[in-house]
Scaffold this active site. Structure first.
Site, PDB file in Angstrom:
ATOM      1  N   GLU A 195     -15.747 -53.547  44.561  1.00 58.65           N
ATOM      2  CA  GLU A 195     -16.002 -54.700  45.432  1.00 58.65           C
ATOM      3  C   GLU A 195     -15.722 -54.367  46.890  1.00 58.65           C
ATOM      4  OE1 GLU A 195     -14.177 -59.140  46.206  1.00 58.65           O
ATOM      5  OE2 GLU A 195     -14.444 -58.510  44.115  1.00 58.65           O
TER       6      GLU A 195
ATOM      7  N   GLU B 106      -9.225 -68.333  43.156  1.00 56.74           N
ATOM      8  CA  GLU B 106      -8.943 -67.732  44.467  1.00 56.74           C
ATOM      9  C   GLU B 106      -9.343 -68.686  45.583  1.00 56.74           C
ATOM     10  OE1 GLU B 106      -9.890 -63.724  45.600  1.00 56.74           O
ATOM     11  OE2 GLU B 106     -10.246 -63.187  43.508  1.00 56.74           O
TER      12      GLU B 106
ATOM     13  N   GLU C 173     -16.205 -65.582  58.658  1.00 59.13           N
ATOM     14  CA  GLU C 173     -15.125 -66.527  58.380  1.00 59.13           C
ATOM     15  C   GLU C 173     -14.490 -67.113  59.633  1.00 59.13           C
ATOM     16  OE1 GLU C 173     -11.017 -66.729  55.707  1.00 59.13           O
ATOM     17  OE2 GLU C 173     -12.496 -65.154  55.380  1.00 59.13           O
TER      18      GLU C 173
ATOM     19  N   LYS D 148      -1.566 -64.526  43.710  1.00 58.61           N
ATOM     20  CA  LYS D 148      -2.664 -63.743  44.273  1.00 58.61           C
ATOM     21  C   LYS D 148      -2.112 -62.894  45.414  1.00 58.61           C
ATOM     22  CE  LYS D 148      -6.873 -64.112  47.064  1.00 58.61           C
ATOM     23  NZ  LYS D 148      -7.820 -65.005  47.743  1.00 58.61           N
TER      24      LYS D 148
END
Length: 462
Positions: free
Chosen positions: A444, A309, A265, A216
């Site tokens: 996105e 992910e 976050e 990733k």
């Protein structure tokens, strides 16, 4: 009662840095809006302010002025450097029990500067932290204001008396001035920077992942906005606080530039010997109705790509907790974290702090998580350097605070923007895996741009 700052008690003699003395004094003040206090600071210490409000809205910090500034040093580990310097000053602190702990607030860049190419981040070093001269804290229904003074002078009475007058002036201005304006600025232009490069980079990264070079890689892009009038930092904070009520709201001012945002976050929180983090990765838009929202959320929970992910992040963060904690726990399955524009997969992690661990050690070990860098981390970071062609600055990097007791909290600075007078730069990215589609990844990023774009008066409809 005001204290005298000459002929100090024996505590001073035991300070680890006898040539430096770190004084603090706290008073209780009522009826102060933290944004009004922040705005009042522009009249006393223009260009040296910070703002922090945690996601649960249980604690707010505002800093005005710099009693101390700590930055990175070339050729050294920046995380260790900041921690080491901060410890030295903590050892020199002289305070009474009623005084709140001074805080050190700031952030790190995503990557250490490796290029001489100019960018909008030239004013921000690889690490920038400061102890504020005036510190406001609102917590548990109490509003406290502290003065922090760090000096090598043996006579500090006059300095402190001058600071007390400034403190009283700040409090008075914050209590009586009109409310912060919430009118949004007039956006003149919005420019996508290197859209074509972004799409090609995603395609190249996808091919490299398919060939087994990584699992990733997070690729980001940016927008450049221009406004009719300069945007005051306090107006930007007010707007984003109104738009994103379930996020960490933060702002860090450095000269004419202001980095701010509303991130969902948390990277790490340390509180009374306990460590808390959040695995946040995998996302989908919000629905236009409750039924559609639930349907999209269920789709996210069952989506193979997003779950993979997310698991990269869980594995990495729990590995750090295993290393730095005496014990830890993590939820077995992710839940949904819903903020205004987007839903994320979310897994909380909690642990009991190891005897020698510190918040800066956690920040160093956790940054960047696979949610913002990729996996395996060293390979993903190198691919970002090769393909992204973007100076992220403090975007997607740790921003937060710690105090002299070792408590503190850092968030990951996504959903953020860099503001300078009439200009702003916005940043957004996404995780690229083997089956990523460049067009879908591009779309996105628009969802992730939306919070800051809306806060600054723009829209996705032109």
């Amino acid at each position: 009662m005001n204290r005298k700052f000459t002929d100090l008690p024996s505590r001073e003699k035991t300070a680890a840095m006898p040539h430096v003395r770190f004084f603090t004094e706290t008073i209780e003040a009522g009826g102060i809006s933290p944004l009004s206090f922040f705005e009042a600071g522009a009249f006393i210490h223009d260009s040296h302010r910070f703002y922090w409000e945690n996601a649960s809205k249980t604690m707010t910090l505002v800093g005005i002025g710099h009693a101390l500034t700590i930055t990175d040093e070339p050729g050294t580990d920046r995380f260790d450097t900041i921690e080491s310097k901060w410890k030295h000053y903590c050892d020199a602190l002289i305070k009474e029990d009623k005084d709140m702990d001074p805080v050190l607030f700031g952030g790190f860049s995503f990557e250490e500067k490796r290029s001489s190419t100019p960018s909008e981040w030239e004013n921000f070093p690889d690490a920038l932290f400061a102890v504020p001269t005036f510190q406001l804290k609102i917590e548990n229904g109490k509003t406290l204001v502290a003065i922090n003074l760090i000096s090598e002078e043996t006579e500090t009475v006059l300095q402190f008396e001058a600071l007390r007058k400034q403190r009283d002036q700040l409090i008075h201005m914050a209590q009586v001035q009109e409310s912060v304006s919430t009118e949004k600025p007039l956006l003149l232009s919005m420019k996508e920077l290197s859209k074509g490069h972004y799409l090609k980079a995603v395609q190249r990264i996808t091919e490299k992942i398919q060939m087994g070079e990584a699992e990733k890689v997070v690729i980001a892009r940016k927008l450049a906005l221009q406004f009719e009038q300069p945007i005051p930092p306090v107006a930007a904070l007010q707007s984003v606080a109104n738009e994103q009520r379930d996020s960490y709201n933060f702002g860090l001012e450095n000269g004419s530039q202001f980095f701010f945002g509303a991130t969902p976050e948390r990277l790490i929180e340390i509180k009374d010997g306990q460590a808390f983090s959040a695995c946040v990765a995998g996302s989908i838009k919000r629905g236009s109705s409750a039924d559609e929202d639930q349907q999209l959320g269920n789709e996210l929970l069952g989506d193979k790509k997003n779950r993979e992910e997310h698991q990269y992040v869980v594995d990495m963060i729990t590995g750090v907790f295993d290393l730095l904690c005496a014990s830890y726990t993590a939820a077995s399955r992710p839940k949904l974290m819903k903020v205004r524009d987007i839903q994320h997969l979310h897994t909380p992690v909690q642990g009991r702090l190891g005897a020698e661990s510190s918040i800066f050690q956690f920040v160093k070990a956790l940054h960047p998580t696979p949610a913002l860098g990729g996996f395996p981390t060293p390979i993903a970071r190198e691919l970002i350097r090769q393909e992204e062609n973007l100076d992220r600055g403090y975007y997607a990097a740790p921003v937060g605070w710690t105090d002299v007791s070792g408590n503190g909290e850092f968030a990951v600075a996504i959903r953020s923007a860099l503001l300078e007078q009439k200009n702003a730069w916005l940043y957004a990215g996404g995780g690229i895996v083997a089956d990523s589609d460049p067009t879908q990844e591009y779309e996105e990023t628009w969802v992730k741009f939306r919070p800051m774009l809306r806060a600054l008066g723009g829209s996705l409809n032109g």
